[in-house]
Scaffold this active site. Structure first.
Site, PDB file in Angstrom:
ATOM      1  N   CYS A  76     -55.603 -28.887  33.674  1.00  0.00           N
ATOM      2  CA  CYS A  76     -55.679 -28.162  32.400  1.00  0.00           C
ATOM      3  C   CYS A  76     -57.148 -28.023  32.031  1.00  0.00           C
ATOM      4  O   CYS A  76     -57.774 -28.967  31.556  1.00  0.00           O
ATOM      5  CB  CYS A  76     -54.914 -28.885  31.301  1.00  0.00           C
ATOM      6  SG  CYS A  76     -55.064 -28.043  29.704  1.00  0.00           S
ATOM      7  N   CYS A 224     -55.690 -20.073  28.832  1.00  0.00           N
ATOM      8  CA  CYS A 224     -55.296 -21.038  29.874  1.00  0.00           C
ATOM      9  C   CYS A 224     -56.456 -21.121  30.855  1.00  0.00           C
ATOM     10  O   CYS A 224     -56.731 -20.174  31.595  1.00  0.00           O
ATOM     11  CB  CYS A 224     -54.014 -20.595  30.577  1.00  0.00           C
ATOM     12  SG  CYS A 224     -53.547 -21.710  31.933  1.00  0.00           S
TER      13      CYS A 224
HETATM   14  N1  LIG Z   1     -53.652 -24.802  29.471  1.00  0.00           N
HETATM   15  C1  LIG Z   1     -54.036 -25.325  30.747  1.00  0.00           C
HETATM   16  C2  LIG Z   1     -53.107 -25.124  31.851  1.00  0.00           C
HETATM   17  C3  LIG Z   1     -51.886 -25.914  31.758  1.00  0.00           C
HETATM   18  C4  LIG Z   1     -51.089 -25.732  32.995  1.00  0.00           C
HETATM   19  C5  LIG Z   1     -49.693 -26.118  32.809  1.00  0.00           C
HETATM   20  N2  LIG Z   1     -48.965 -25.232  31.947  1.00  0.00           N
HETATM   21  C6  LIG Z   1     -49.000 -26.318  34.148  1.00  0.00           C
HETATM   22  O1  LIG Z   1     -49.582 -26.093  35.216  1.00  0.00           O
HETATM   23  O2  LIG Z   1     -47.846 -26.736  34.084  1.00  0.00           O
HETATM   24  C7  LIG Z   1     -55.407 -24.905  31.167  1.00  0.00           C
HETATM   25  O3  LIG Z   1     -56.237 -24.642  30.305  1.00  0.00           O
HETATM   26  O4  LIG Z   1     -55.702 -24.907  32.356  1.00  0.00           O
END
Ligand SMILES: N[C@H](CCC[C@H](N)C(=O)O)C(=O)O
Length: 294
Positions: A76, A224
């Site tokens: 993350c 993300c």
């Molecule tokens: N918000 C995160 C990603 C979370 C990933 C998650 N949702 C998974 O791979 O299950 C980021 O900034 O990289």
């Protein structure tokens, strides 16, 4: 051991993050606690970054990443910047080495407050993502999306940033797609045995992208970080851009991604503190710190 653990509600470009301080404790944040915190409008989050005592000498802390549905993630990016900012404020250190389930992460807070995280080396093998069947060329995989039937969405690039990503390249505005409708269907498509984070990306110049992401285990988010890295490396691999790009995310903010010559992907962006409190890692019951209460 105190029943309650301290936490900070933060965000990384609008990606809602809870940094939970689990150092010196033997317990873990339970899925039930995560789901309770996610359901409360005041603590609604996309990921919990649980800081644990180090497991490996030379690293500062072990970071566990929990999605809002209570499942775990291997990476993350936005949350890692929040962890860096929280620990930098506490320790006055600027440079950190963490461990996650996906490996070692190096990160640094700069003089201007922006934070860079070395997100590691992306992997592109079909088993690395993982995919359920062999694809030799993961720059564009033919995906039968069946009932989703969005003819403009096909042949995503796939990449692992420790966690699985599929990037659908589109020519027009990323906002013209119904990501909340097909995101959950694609996240759970049988080609992705561990599910996947689903993004739509548009190239706006040889150095800029627009990106929206439906996150595995968290749904639509305002940013993300790992998807931004996956989109940047996919753009470079497919000849759409060079290896340094600025990516605009749904919050309107930007992340700078540099895919270095040594193959490491470095993500640079902000982190923001909102409020602090303490919570029960078993139940999710929480309260604000006194000094935060107006
Ligand atoms: N918000 C995160 C990603 C979370 C990933 C998650 N949702 C998974 O791979 O299950 C980021 O900034 O990289």
């Amino acid at each position: 051991m105190a029943i309650e653990a301290p936490f900070a509600k933060m965000n990384g470009l609008g990606n809602e993050i809870i940094v939970a301080d689990m150092r010196g404790r033997a317990d873990r944040v339970t899925p039930a606690a995560a789901i309770a915190l996610a359901a409360d409008p005041a603590t609604k989050f996309d990921q919990i970054m649980a800081i644990h005592d180090p497991r490996t000498p030379g690293t500062i802390n072990y970071i566990e990443i929990i999605n809002s549905d209570g499942t775990h993630a291997q990476a993350c990016g936005n949350g890692t910047r929040c962890v860096v900012q929280a620990l930098a404020a506490e320790t006055r250190q600027k440079v950190f080495t963490f461990e996650t389930v996906a490996g070692i992460l190096n990160a640094e807070e700069h003089e201007d407050g922006l934070i860079s995280v070395d997100m590691g080396i992306p992997r592109f093998g079909w088993q690395d993502i993982p995919l359920a069947e062999e694809f030799r060329d993961t720059r564009a995989i033919e995906l039968q999306i069946g009932p989703i039937d969005a003819p403009v969405l096909h042949s995503p690039s796939v990449a692992s940033m420790g966690n699985p990503h599929a990037i659908f390249w589109v020519d027009n505005d990323v906002w013209s797609y119904d990501l909340d409708r097909f995101g959950p269907l694609l996240e759970n498509h049988p080609i992705f045995p561990e599910r996947a984070n689903i993004s739509i990306a548009q190239v706006t110049s040889s150095e800029t992208l627009n990106l929206r992401t439906w996150e595995r285990g968290a749904g639509l988010t305002l940013a993300c970080g790992s998807a931004t890295c996956a989109a940047a490396v996919s753009a470079a691999r497919t000849g759409r851009t060079g290896r340094s790009v600025t990516v605009t995310v749904p919050s309107g903010g930007t992340l700078q991604i540099d895919w270095r010559a040594d193959d490491h992907v470095v993500m640079t962006g902000p982190a923001e503190w909102e409020f602090s409190g303490s919570f029960n890692p078993a139940t999710g019951a929480w309260r604000r710190d006194q000094q935060d209460v107006a």
